[in-house]
Write a protein that holds these residues in place. Structure first.
Motif, PDB file in Angstrom:
ATOM      1  N   VAL A   1       0.845  -1.208   0.000  1.00 47.74           N
ATOM      2  CA  VAL A   1       0.000   0.000   0.000  1.00 47.74           C
ATOM      3  C   VAL A   1       0.873   1.247   0.000  1.00 47.74           C
ATOM      4  O   VAL A   1       0.602   2.202  -0.736  1.00 47.74           O
ATOM      5  N   ARG A   2       1.916   1.267   0.803  1.00 52.44           N
ATOM      6  CA  ARG A   2       2.817   2.424   0.843  1.00 52.44           C
ATOM      7  C   ARG A   2       3.427   2.691  -0.538  1.00 52.44           C
ATOM      8  O   ARG A   2       3.460   3.830  -1.006  1.00 52.44           O
ATOM      9  N   LYS A   3       3.922   1.635  -1.154  1.00 47.24           N
ATOM     10  CA  LYS A   3       4.531   1.787  -2.478  1.00 47.24           C
ATOM     11  C   LYS A   3       3.495   2.251  -3.498  1.00 47.24           C
ATOM     12  O   LYS A   3       3.763   3.150  -4.305  1.00 47.24           O
ATOM     13  N   PHE A   4       2.318   1.642  -3.465  1.00 43.92           N
ATOM     14  CA  PHE A   4       1.232   2.029  -4.365  1.00 43.92           C
ATOM     15  C   PHE A   4       0.903   3.516  -4.205  1.00 43.92           C
ATOM     16  O   PHE A   4       0.813   4.263  -5.180  1.00 43.92           O
ATOM     17  N   TRP A   5       0.729   3.963  -2.956  1.00 41.48           N
ATOM     18  CA  TRP A   5       0.310   5.346  -2.706  1.00 41.48           C
ATOM     19  C   TRP A   5       1.411   6.330  -3.091  1.00 41.48           C
ATOM     20  O   TRP A   5       1.141   7.400  -3.612  1.00 41.48           O
ATOM     21  N   LYS A   6       2.648   5.948  -2.861  1.00 37.35           N
ATOM     22  CA  LYS A   6       3.773   6.794  -3.253  1.00 37.35           C
ATOM     23  C   LYS A   6       3.787   7.004  -4.770  1.00 37.35           C
ATOM     24  O   LYS A   6       4.029   8.105  -5.252  1.00 37.35           O
ATOM     25  N   ASN A   7       3.495   5.950  -5.521  1.00 38.24           N
ATOM     26  CA  ASN A   7       3.529   6.016  -6.983  1.00 38.24           C
ATOM     27  C   ASN A   7       2.279   6.617  -7.615  1.00 38.24           C
ATOM     28  O   ASN A   7       2.350   7.130  -8.734  1.00 38.24           O
ATOM     29  N   HIS A   8       1.143   6.542  -6.952  1.00 40.83           N
ATOM     30  CA  HIS A   8      -0.116   6.925  -7.596  1.00 40.83           C
ATOM     31  C   HIS A   8      -0.848   8.107  -6.967  1.00 40.83           C
ATOM     32  O   HIS A   8      -1.803   8.606  -7.548  1.00 40.83           O
ATOM     33  N   ARG A   9      -0.443   8.540  -5.793  1.00 42.71           N
ATOM     34  CA  ARG A   9      -1.204   9.578  -5.091  1.00 42.71           C
ATOM     35  C   ARG A   9      -1.402  10.828  -5.936  1.00 42.71           C
ATOM     36  O   ARG A   9      -2.512  11.323  -6.103  1.00 42.71           O
ATOM     37  N   THR A  10      -0.334  11.370  -6.484  1.00 40.07           N
ATOM     38  CA  THR A  10      -0.414  12.621  -7.232  1.00 40.07           C
ATOM     39  C   THR A  10      -1.280  12.466  -8.472  1.00 40.07           C
ATOM     40  O   THR A  10      -2.152  13.311  -8.738  1.00 40.07           O
ATOM     41  N   LYS A  11      -1.089  11.389  -9.198  1.00 41.29           N
ATOM     42  CA  LYS A  11      -1.848  11.171 -10.428  1.00 41.29           C
ATOM     43  C   LYS A  11      -3.348  11.016 -10.126  1.00 41.29           C
ATOM     44  O   LYS A  11      -4.192  11.588 -10.813  1.00 41.29           O
ATOM     45  N   ILE A  12      -3.674  10.254  -9.090  1.00 37.33           N
ATOM     46  CA  ILE A  12      -5.078  10.074  -8.717  1.00 37.33           C
ATOM     47  C   ILE A  12      -5.675  11.394  -8.265  1.00 37.33           C
ATOM     48  O   ILE A  12      -6.788  11.757  -8.646  1.00 37.33           O
ATOM     49  N   HIS A  13      -4.927  12.150  -7.463  1.00 33.67           N
ATOM     50  CA  HIS A  13      -5.420  13.444  -6.985  1.00 33.67           C
ATOM     51  C   HIS A  13      -5.701  14.385  -8.157  1.00 33.67           C
ATOM     52  O   HIS A  13      -6.752  15.024  -8.206  1.00 33.67           O
ATOM     53  N   GLU A  14      -4.770  14.473  -9.079  1.00 33.22           N
ATOM     54  CA  GLU A  14      -4.962  15.358 -10.235  1.00 33.22           C
ATOM     55  C   GLU A  14      -6.167  14.924 -11.059  1.00 33.22           C
ATOM     56  O   GLU A  14      -6.934  15.766 -11.535  1.00 33.22           O
ATOM     57  N   THR A  15      -6.354  13.627 -11.231  1.00 28.94           N
ATOM     58  CA  THR A  15      -7.513  13.125 -11.971  1.00 28.94           C
ATOM     59  C   THR A  15      -8.803  13.474 -11.246  1.00 28.94           C
ATOM     60  O   THR A  15      -9.785  13.893 -11.878  1.00 28.94           O
ATOM     61  N   GLN A  16      -8.806  13.322  -9.931  1.00 26.80           N
ATOM     62  CA  GLN A  16     -10.001  13.659  -9.157  1.00 26.80           C
ATOM     63  C   GLN A  16     -10.327  15.148  -9.264  1.00 26.80           C
ATOM     64  O   GLN A  16     -11.487  15.532  -9.413  1.00 26.80           O
ATOM     65  N   VAL A  17      -9.308  15.981  -9.213  1.00 28.01           N
ATOM     66  CA  VAL A  17      -9.521  17.428  -9.346  1.00 28.01           C
ATOM     67  C   VAL A  17     -10.093  17.749 -10.724  1.00 28.01           C
ATOM     68  O   VAL A  17     -11.060  18.510 -10.847  1.00 28.01           O
TER      69      VAL A  17
ATOM     70  N   GLN B   1     -11.839  15.846 -12.670  1.00 25.00           N
ATOM     71  CA  GLN B   1     -13.197  15.335 -12.789  1.00 25.00           C
ATOM     72  C   GLN B   1     -14.208  16.167 -12.010  1.00 25.00           C
ATOM     73  O   GLN B   1     -15.387  16.159 -12.336  1.00 25.00           O
ATOM     74  N   THR B   2     -13.754  16.883 -10.996  1.00 28.08           N
ATOM     75  CA  THR B   2     -14.691  17.662 -10.194  1.00 28.08           C
ATOM     76  C   THR B   2     -14.759  19.126 -10.598  1.00 28.08           C
ATOM     77  O   THR B   2     -15.569  19.870 -10.057  1.00 28.08           O
ATOM     78  N   MET B   3     -13.906  19.533 -11.542  1.00 26.57           N
ATOM     79  CA  MET B   3     -13.946  20.935 -11.985  1.00 26.57           C
ATOM     80  C   MET B   3     -15.101  21.139 -12.944  1.00 26.57           C
ATOM     81  O   MET B   3     -15.369  20.311 -13.803  1.00 26.57           O
ATOM     82  N   TRP B   4     -15.773  22.242 -12.794  1.00 22.32           N
ATOM     83  CA  TRP B   4     -16.862  22.592 -13.674  1.00 22.32           C
ATOM     84  C   TRP B   4     -16.374  23.627 -14.651  1.00 22.32           C
ATOM     85  O   TRP B   4     -15.649  24.544 -14.304  1.00 22.32           O
ATOM     86  N   ASP B   5     -16.764  23.495 -15.854  1.00 18.83           N
ATOM     87  CA  ASP B   5     -16.608  24.486 -16.902  1.00 18.83           C
ATOM     88  C   ASP B   5     -15.290  25.247 -16.856  1.00 18.83           C
ATOM     89  O   ASP B   5     -14.254  24.732 -17.197  1.00 18.83           O
ATOM     90  N   THR B   6     -15.301  26.484 -16.401  1.00 20.53           N
ATOM     91  CA  THR B   6     -14.157  27.379 -16.505  1.00 20.53           C
ATOM     92  C   THR B   6     -13.370  27.422 -15.197  1.00 20.53           C
ATOM     93  O   THR B   6     -13.941  27.423 -14.121  1.00 20.53           O
ATOM     94  N   SER B   7     -12.041  27.482 -15.324  1.00 20.82           N
ATOM     95  CA  SER B   7     -11.208  27.611 -14.136  1.00 20.82           C
ATOM     96  C   SER B   7     -10.257  28.793 -14.303  1.00 20.82           C
ATOM     97  O   SER B   7      -9.908  29.176 -15.420  1.00 20.82           O
ATOM     98  N   LEU B   8      -9.861  29.354 -13.178  1.00 19.40           N
ATOM     99  CA  LEU B   8      -8.934  30.480 -13.159  1.00 19.40           C
ATOM    100  C   LEU B   8      -7.514  29.957 -13.285  1.00 19.40           C
ATOM    101  O   LEU B   8      -7.066  29.145 -12.494  1.00 19.40           O
TER     102      LEU B   8
ATOM    103  N   SER C   1      -9.619  29.345 -18.285  1.00 20.00           N
ATOM    104  CA  SER C   1      -9.457  28.221 -19.193  1.00 20.00           C
ATOM    105  C   SER C   1     -10.677  27.329 -19.066  1.00 20.00           C
ATOM    106  O   SER C   1     -11.096  26.985 -17.963  1.00 20.00           O
ATOM    107  N   ASN C   2     -11.241  26.951 -20.199  1.00 16.47           N
ATOM    108  CA  ASN C   2     -12.395  26.071 -20.208  1.00 16.47           C
ATOM    109  C   ASN C   2     -11.931  24.644 -20.014  1.00 16.47           C
ATOM    110  O   ASN C   2     -10.946  24.214 -20.594  1.00 16.47           O
ATOM    111  N   GLN C   3     -12.641  23.867 -19.196  1.00 20.14           N
ATOM    112  CA  GLN C   3     -12.280  22.481 -18.891  1.00 20.14           C
ATOM    113  C   GLN C   3     -12.156  21.642 -20.158  1.00 20.14           C
ATOM    114  O   GLN C   3     -11.252  20.849 -20.291  1.00 20.14           O
ATOM    115  N   GLU C   4     -13.067  21.798 -21.107  1.00 22.03           N
ATOM    116  CA  GLU C   4     -13.028  20.979 -22.314  1.00 22.03           C
ATOM    117  C   GLU C   4     -11.904  21.375 -23.259  1.00 22.03           C
ATOM    118  O   GLU C   4     -11.487  20.608 -24.094  1.00 22.03           O
TER     119      GLU C   4
END
Length: 192
Positions: free
Chosen positions: A91-107, A109-116, A147-150
Motif C-alpha cells: 500500500v505504501r509503495k502504491f500510494w507513493k507512486n499513484h497519489r499525485t496522479k489520482i489526486h490530479e484526476t479527481q480534481v 473530474q470535479t472541476m466545472w466548466d471554466t477555471s482560473l 481556461s475552459n475544462q473541455e
C-alpha cells in the motif's frame, strides 16, 4: 510473502487504473486471471471489495504519508482487515507512486466548466474624467486568465477577462475573499 506483496500491489494498481484513471478494460475477471488465478471467485471478490474500500478511504481525504501510516496501523490492528506488514508495504509503495496522479484526476473530474489559470492586477490613477471628483481616484485593474475544462489543450489560448474596480468595490471584493478564506480554514479545521 514477497509474492503476496507483489500480487496485492498489482491488484491495487489495477483497481486504481480502473476506478480513478479511466482504464475500463480492467475488469474483475481480467484482474483475477492475471494476478490471482488460483483464488476462488468468492475470495477474490472479497479482496476486491476490501482493496476498493481501502483506496477509497485514502483517495477521499488525499492522505498524506503520516495519515497513511496511522491508517495502516489501525488496519493492521483490526482482526478482519487482513492487513499485514507485507500488504502495508504494498500500500505504501502504491500510494507513493499513484497519489499525485489520482489526486490530479479527481480534481479534473470535479472541476466545472471554466477555471482560473492566472490573475494579475495593477492600480492606476485617473488623470482625466468628465467628473472632476473622479480625477486622481485610484482604480484597480484586474485581469483574469480563464481556461475552459473541455479546451485545455496547449493550442487553445485562455480567455482574458479584464475589469476595473473603484475603492468601494475593491473593499467589497476583498471582504468576500476574506469570507471565502475563513470558510476554507474552518473546513480544514473540521477535517483535522
Amino acid at each position: 510473502m514477497a509474492d503476496d506483496r507483489r500480487c496485492f500491489g498489482a491488484l491495487l494498481n489495477g483497481l486504481a487504473r480502473r476506478n480513478y484513471l479511466g482504464d475500463t478494460e480492467l475488469t474483475d475477471e481480467l484482474l483475477k486471471e492475471q494476478i490471482y488465478p488460483k483464488m476462488s471467485d468468492e475470495d477474490f471478490q472479497q479482496l476486491v471489495t476490501k482493496c476498493t474500500a481501502l483506496t477509497k478511504s485514502m483517495v477521499s481525504v488525499d492522505m498524506d504519508f503520516n495519515q497513511l501510516e496511522a491508517f495502516l496501523t489501525s488496519q493492521m490492528h483490526k482482526k478482519d482487515s487482513g492487513m499485514n506488514e507485507d500488504k502495508a508495504n504494498a500500500v505504501r509503495k502504491f500510494w507513493k507512486n499513484h497519489r499525485t496522479k489520482i489526486h490530479e484526476t479527481q480534481v479534473q473530474q470535479t472541476m466545472w466548466d471554466t477555471s482560473l489559470k492566472q490573475m494579475s492586477w495593477r492600480v492606476d490613477l485617473k488623470t482625466q474624467s468628465k467628473n472632476n471628483d473622479h480625477v486622481n481616484a485610484p482604480t484597480a485593474i484586474i485581469e483574469l486568465q480563464l481556461s475552459n475544462q473541455e479546451s485545455q489543450n496547449e493550442n487553445q489560448k485562455p480567455e482574458l477577462l479584464q475589469f476595473e474596480m473603484d475603492e468601494k468595490k475593491l473593499d467589497q471584493f476583498m471582504k468576500s475573499l476574506n469570507e471565502i478564506r475563513d470558510e476554507i480554514s474552518l473546513h480544514r479545521k473540521e477535517q483535522n
